[in-house]
Design a protein around this motif. Structure first.
Motif, PDB file in Angstrom:
ATOM      1  N   LYS A  26       0.810  -1.219   0.000  1.00 50.14           N
ATOM      2  CA  LYS A  26       0.000   0.000   0.000  1.00 50.14           C
ATOM      3  C   LYS A  26       0.847   1.276   0.000  1.00 50.14           C
ATOM      4  CE  LYS A  26      -3.783  -2.172   2.513  1.00 50.14           C
ATOM      5  NZ  LYS A  26      -4.542  -2.180   3.767  1.00 50.14           N
ATOM      6  N   SER A  27       2.145   1.129   0.218  1.00 50.70           N
ATOM      7  CA  SER A  27       3.031   2.293   0.312  1.00 50.70           C
ATOM      8  C   SER A  27       3.173   2.968  -1.043  1.00 50.70           C
ATOM      9  CB  SER A  27       4.413   1.863   0.810  1.00 50.70           C
ATOM     10  OG  SER A  27       4.324   1.338   2.108  1.00 50.70           O
ATOM     11  N   LEU A  28       3.004   4.283  -1.036  1.00 48.57           N
ATOM     12  CA  LEU A  28       3.122   5.068  -2.270  1.00 48.57           C
ATOM     13  C   LEU A  28       4.358   5.955  -2.277  1.00 48.57           C
ATOM     14  CD1 LEU A  28      -0.601   6.191  -2.665  1.00 48.57           C
ATOM     15  CD2 LEU A  28       0.552   4.252  -3.769  1.00 48.57           C
ATOM     16  N   THR A  29       4.854   6.289  -1.088  1.00 53.21           N
ATOM     17  CA  THR A  29       6.003   7.193  -0.969  1.00 53.21           C
ATOM     18  C   THR A  29       7.049   6.590  -0.031  1.00 53.21           C
ATOM     19  OG1 THR A  29       5.135   8.372   0.944  1.00 53.21           O
ATOM     20  CG2 THR A  29       4.515   9.236  -1.235  1.00 53.21           C
ATOM     21  N   ILE A  30       8.222   7.184  -0.030  1.00 52.57           N
ATOM     22  CA  ILE A  30       9.251   6.766   0.913  1.00 52.57           C
ATOM     23  C   ILE A  30       8.753   6.967   2.341  1.00 52.57           C
ATOM     24  CG2 ILE A  30      11.569   7.311   1.781  1.00 52.57           C
ATOM     25  CD1 ILE A  30      12.432   7.769  -1.124  1.00 52.57           C
ATOM     26  N   ALA A  31       8.018   8.038   2.570  1.00 49.78           N
ATOM     27  CA  ALA A  31       7.456   8.291   3.896  1.00 49.78           C
ATOM     28  C   ALA A  31       6.530   7.157   4.320  1.00 49.78           C
ATOM     29  CB  ALA A  31       6.708   9.622   3.912  1.00 49.78           C
ATOM     30  N   ASP A  32       5.759   6.621   3.390  1.00 49.93           N
ATOM     31  CA  ASP A  32       4.889   5.482   3.699  1.00 49.93           C
ATOM     32  C   ASP A  32       5.709   4.266   4.123  1.00 49.93           C
ATOM     33  OD1 ASP A  32       2.641   6.985   3.000  1.00 49.93           O
ATOM     34  OD2 ASP A  32       2.528   6.136   0.975  1.00 49.93           O
ATOM     35  N   LEU A  33       6.850   4.050   3.473  1.00 51.39           N
ATOM     36  CA  LEU A  33       7.721   2.943   3.854  1.00 51.39           C
ATOM     37  C   LEU A  33       8.213   3.121   5.284  1.00 51.39           C
ATOM     38  CD1 LEU A  33       9.963   2.505   0.674  1.00 51.39           C
ATOM     39  CD2 LEU A  33       8.016   1.092   1.378  1.00 51.39           C
ATOM     40  N   PHE A  34       8.577   4.346   5.627  1.00 50.03           N
ATOM     41  CA  PHE A  34       9.047   4.639   6.984  1.00 50.03           C
ATOM     42  C   PHE A  34       7.940   4.359   7.995  1.00 50.03           C
ATOM     43  CE2 PHE A  34      10.297   7.717  10.403  1.00 50.03           C
ATOM     44  CZ  PHE A  34      11.468   7.078  10.766  1.00 50.03           C
ATOM     45  N   ASP A  35       6.718   4.759   7.668  1.00 50.78           N
ATOM     46  CA  ASP A  35       5.582   4.487   8.552  1.00 50.78           C
ATOM     47  C   ASP A  35       5.368   2.982   8.723  1.00 50.78           C
ATOM     48  OD1 ASP A  35       5.169   7.196   8.895  1.00 50.78           O
ATOM     49  OD2 ASP A  35       3.571   7.315   7.395  1.00 50.78           O
ATOM     50  N   THR A  36       5.573   2.231   7.658  1.00 51.23           N
ATOM     51  CA  THR A  36       5.440   0.773   7.716  1.00 51.23           C
ATOM     52  C   THR A  36       6.449   0.181   8.693  1.00 51.23           C
ATOM     53  OG1 THR A  36       4.608   0.673   5.442  1.00 51.23           O
ATOM     54  CG2 THR A  36       5.561  -1.352   6.331  1.00 51.23           C
ATOM     55  N   ILE A  37       7.662   0.713   8.674  1.00 53.35           N
ATOM     56  CA  ILE A  37       8.698   0.251   9.597  1.00 53.35           C
ATOM     57  C   ILE A  37       8.318   0.594  11.039  1.00 53.35           C
ATOM     58  CG2 ILE A  37      11.108   0.577  10.324  1.00 53.35           C
ATOM     59  CD1 ILE A  37      10.801  -1.013   7.805  1.00 53.35           C
TER      60      ILE A  37
END
Length: 77
Positions: free
Chosen positions: A59-70
C-alpha cells in the motif's frame, strides 16, 4: 531507526547516490519494484529484526509510507 538512517537504507536498496532521494518521493517515480521490496524486507529484518507486513508495504506510495510501515512493525514487536 531514525529518518536519516532510513533514507540511507532506501538509497542502498536502490543503489542511489547519497542525497538524491527525498522523503516525499513517490515509489513509482524512483524505480521501486518487486526486487526493491524483497531487498528492503531482507535489510529491515537483518538490521532491526523486524518483519515487514507485506500488505502494508504493497500500500506504500512514498518513501514516507515505507518509513511508517517500519514504525508500525517496530511497535508491533
Amino acid at each position: 531507526m531514525d529518518q536519516i538512517e532510513f533514507m540511507q537504507l532506501i538509497e542502498e536498496t536502490l543503489e542511489a547516490e547519497s542525497g538524491t532521494l527525498s522523503y516525499t518521493d513517490r515509489l513509482d517515480e524512483i524505480d521501486w519494484d518487486s526486487l526493491a521490496n524483497i531487498s528492503f524486507i531482507a535489510e529491515v529484518d537483518n538490521r532491526l529484526g523486524v518483519t515487514v507486513n507485506s500488505e502494508q508495504l504493497a500500500k506504500s506510495l512514498t518513501i514516507a509510507d515505507l518509513f511508517d510501515t517500519i514504525k508500525v512493525a517496530i511497535q508491533a514487536q
